[in-house]
Design an enzyme around this catalytic site. Sequence first.
Site, mmCIF file in Angstrom:
data_model
loop_
_atom_site.group_PDB
_atom_site.id
_atom_site.type_symbol
_atom_site.label_atom_id
_atom_site.label_comp_id
_atom_site.label_asym_id
_atom_site.label_seq_id
_atom_site.Cartn_x
_atom_site.Cartn_y
_atom_site.Cartn_z
ATOM 1 C CG ASP A 1 -2.501 9.152 7.384
ATOM 2 O OD1 ASP A 1 -2.870 7.968 7.446
ATOM 3 O OD2 ASP A 1 -2.352 9.763 6.320
ATOM 4 C CD GLU B 1 -2.673 1.117 2.608
ATOM 5 O OE1 GLU B 1 -2.595 0.114 3.350
ATOM 6 O OE2 GLU B 1 -3.341 2.112 2.895
#
Length: 258
Positions: free
Chosen positions: A52, A41
């Site tokens: 994130d 990924e």
Amino acid sequence: MEKVSRGEKLFIPYITFAYPDMKLFRNLLKILQENGADAIEIGIPFSDPVADGPTIQNASAKSLKRGASLRKAFIELKKIRSNIEIPVLFMSYYNPILALGKDRFFKLSQDCGLSGVVIPDLPLEEAGEFTQEAKGSGLAIASFISPTTLKDRIRKIDRECSGFIYYISLTGVTGVRDIFSGNIISRIREVKKMVSNPLCVGFGISGESQVLEIKKTADGVIIGSAIIKIIDQNIGDKSKTIKEIALFSRKIRKALDE
């Protein structure tokens, strides 16, 4: 996903595009492939990465300063795709895809051999048209399920998913955790019974002990922040970075295969 049908477990590492620099990024793709990754990924740096944690945010910010973008990621992937045999997925927020243009996005995906995409901020209710176009382009969509997702919604997400279910192991952002909440395994087992797509667990996985627990119920693991952390700890020493990433990957592979 043939490995899943054979009862084997998937290792999907995450690295940030062009981080810490383009040359090492290219080398890390090969190192991860050579040391047990089933797919990779690639995180597309974005200025507002709501899912994130600080480790990946920092990597994305540094890549953005050097000019990283979704368009450049496609250009780079096309250059190196012949050297990477395993599937490659992009993890991108939706704004960069809209800015590029959906038609352009699907065209570039086909041109460079992108296998799938993970879009953390594209809700189920807004994903229908994009998902159908993606399927028409041969692009798999990995869909998120979190600890707070309700049962009816889990079934709907599974019906729309065309790649694997990305189960978020915690209520929070990405980042290394030493321990999971007490009910994670029972929750994964419950969700696993409700979905037909392979179920891979991400967010917070940092090492072998967690992998050994998760693999009892899930089909695989996705590990990002722990890998970025290794890069950060060895910044400036490329040979050591490669060595440490290879070692970490082999340990995860071994834990999944035991």
